[in-house]
Design a protein around this motif. Structure first.
Motif, PDB file in Angstrom:
ATOM      1  N   SER A   1     -29.802  -3.862   4.827  1.00  0.00           N
ATOM      2  CA  SER A   1     -30.936  -4.717   4.503  1.00  0.00           C
ATOM      3  C   SER A   1     -30.526  -6.083   3.960  1.00  0.00           C
TER       4      SER A   1
ATOM      5  N   THR B   1     -35.252  -4.947  -1.975  1.00  0.00           N
ATOM      6  CA  THR B   1     -34.237  -5.859  -1.441  1.00  0.00           C
ATOM      7  C   THR B   1     -34.684  -7.305  -1.617  1.00  0.00           C
TER       8      THR B   1
ATOM      9  N   ASP C   1     -28.765  -3.386  -5.112  1.00  0.00           N
ATOM     10  CA  ASP C   1     -29.937  -3.204  -4.262  1.00  0.00           C
ATOM     11  C   ASP C   1     -30.011  -1.725  -3.882  1.00  0.00           C
ATOM     12  N   LEU C   2     -30.894  -1.026  -4.542  1.00  0.00           N
ATOM     13  CA  LEU C   2     -30.925   0.433  -4.428  1.00  0.00           C
ATOM     14  C   LEU C   2     -31.567   0.929  -3.144  1.00  0.00           C
TER      15      LEU C   2
END
Ligand SMILES: Nc1ncnc2c1ncn2[C@@H]1O[C@H](COP(=O)(O)OP(=O)(O)O)[C@@H](O)[C@H]1O
Ligand SMILES: [Mg+2]
Length: 342
Positions: free
Chosen positions: A73, A46, A166-167
């Protein structure tokens, strides 16, 4: 030199933290507009996503950084509640979006219900079918498909220069990225649902005195879905358009897990753009009077950094130092952007 000084000057010796080749990678691959940072939880995905989005926006690119992680996040790092609010403007050229996955799943269930009602001319969904929809939606494959569908929507509808995804941590990310497989399962489920519907077909036809159900409509739906899968998996496995970076830290277990994951990603043909080594404690600290635990950590990291250089070698794009505090808020994001992009 203190950690802050190293971070500020970005001293570049081969192992020094704060020098990366990322800017060069972006410059030499302008078509790679889908950017992802993969890695285990808590390593800096992130942080790097936000910093990259920030840097690109400052370069005059329109950027969307988005996530489907319910951990919210992006809200944390941008210090702004953006969950479920669509794209929220952060600074000029930069938007952030956190997808409310649960809501998407509900909408998705409703869509299935509506299709069944339309298709069979029913007033309400039979209880057995409702049970089936509930059961199927609770299954991970269905859930991830619904989530991925919203990702495909974002990428198809937006008009950004860059999309930074953003995984969620690796295990899940693999699941998204292996979407061809996920969707195959999904289609199998729909096909299965369709077979179940055949049993209801007679009942339904009798109820509404309809003789035939429009088979073409169902097939058309499946083909439409398949078209979307193909375009989505093409983007994500496309070397020309996708940049996928692995984030690691110099720790034995992390490196072992990352190697395994990288092999899996390779199986799904996800082009790995390189590795970033985060949270490197500046070696210069060793010359100062520092507590034993810190000295020991530096020695431990040195061993792992050697291992990283030996095994990943030219694939390592850079080293980022351990900072004196966590990365939240625009000033810290800007600082990391400076470390990543020089
Ligand atoms: N180089 C760094 N120095 C200090 N803290 C960092 C650094 N990189 C990341 N962090 C902090 O570590 C935590 C995890 O980072 P995050 O980017 O949220 O990881 P992920 O998204 O991979 O789970 C966050 O609190 C973040 O601010
Ligand atoms: Mg994260």
């Amino acid at each position: 030199m203190t950690i802050q000084q190293v971070a500020a000057t970005g001293t570049a010796t081969p192992s020094a933290a704060g020098s990366t080749q990322l800017a060069g990678v972006f410059a030499s691959h302008p078509d790679r507009r889908y950017v992802m940072f993969g890695g285990k939880g808590g390593l800096g995905k992130t942080t790097f996503s936000a910093a990259t989005a920030f840097w690109l926006a400052q370069q005059g690119k329109r950027v969307l950084v988005f996530s489907v992680d319910p951990q919210a996040s992006l809200s944390d790092i941008f210090q702004q509640d953006i969950f479920g609010k669509g794209p929220v403007k952060i600074i000029d050229n930069l938007w952030a979006q956190e997808i409310d996955a649960d809501r998407h799943i509900k909408e998705y269930q409703q869509e299935i219900r509506q299709k069944i009602l339309d298709m069979y001319g029913l007033e309400e969904v039979p209880q057995e079918i409702e049970d089936y929809i509930q059961a199927a939606s609770a299954e991970p494959a269905m859930e991830e498909s619904a989530i991925f569908d919203s990702v495909v929507d974002i990428v198809n509808q937006g008009d950004y220069d860059y999309y930074i995804y953003d995984l969620v941590p690796l295990g899940h990310a693999l699941y998204y990225l292996s979407m061809a497989k996920v969707y195959d399962e999904w289609i199998a489920k729909i096909t299965h649902l369709r077979e179940e519907m055949r049993e209801y077909e007679e009942v339904a036809a009798r109820m509404k005195r309809q003789k035939e159900v429009d088979e073409d409509q169902i097939l058309g739906e499946l083909q439409y879905i398949r078209g979307r899968i193909n375009s989505a998996s093409r983007i994500l496995t496309d070397k020309e358009r996708t940049a996928f970076f692995f984030v690691v830290i110099p720790e034995r277990m992390i490196l072992i897990d990352t190697k395994k994951a990288a092999e899996l990603f390779a199986k799904f043909d996800v082009p790995i753009g390189g590795y970033l080594v985060n949270r490197v404690i500046p070696e210069d600290l060793e010359g100062q009077s520092i507590p034993a635990y810190l000295r020991n950590r530096i020695v431990m990291q040195r061993g792992e950094l050697d291992e990283i250089r030996r095994t990943l070698g030219p694939h390592v794009l850079g080293y980022i130092p351990e900072l004196e505090r966590d990365v939240t808020g625009l000033p810290m994001i800007e600082r990391v952007a400076g470390l990543l992009y020089g």
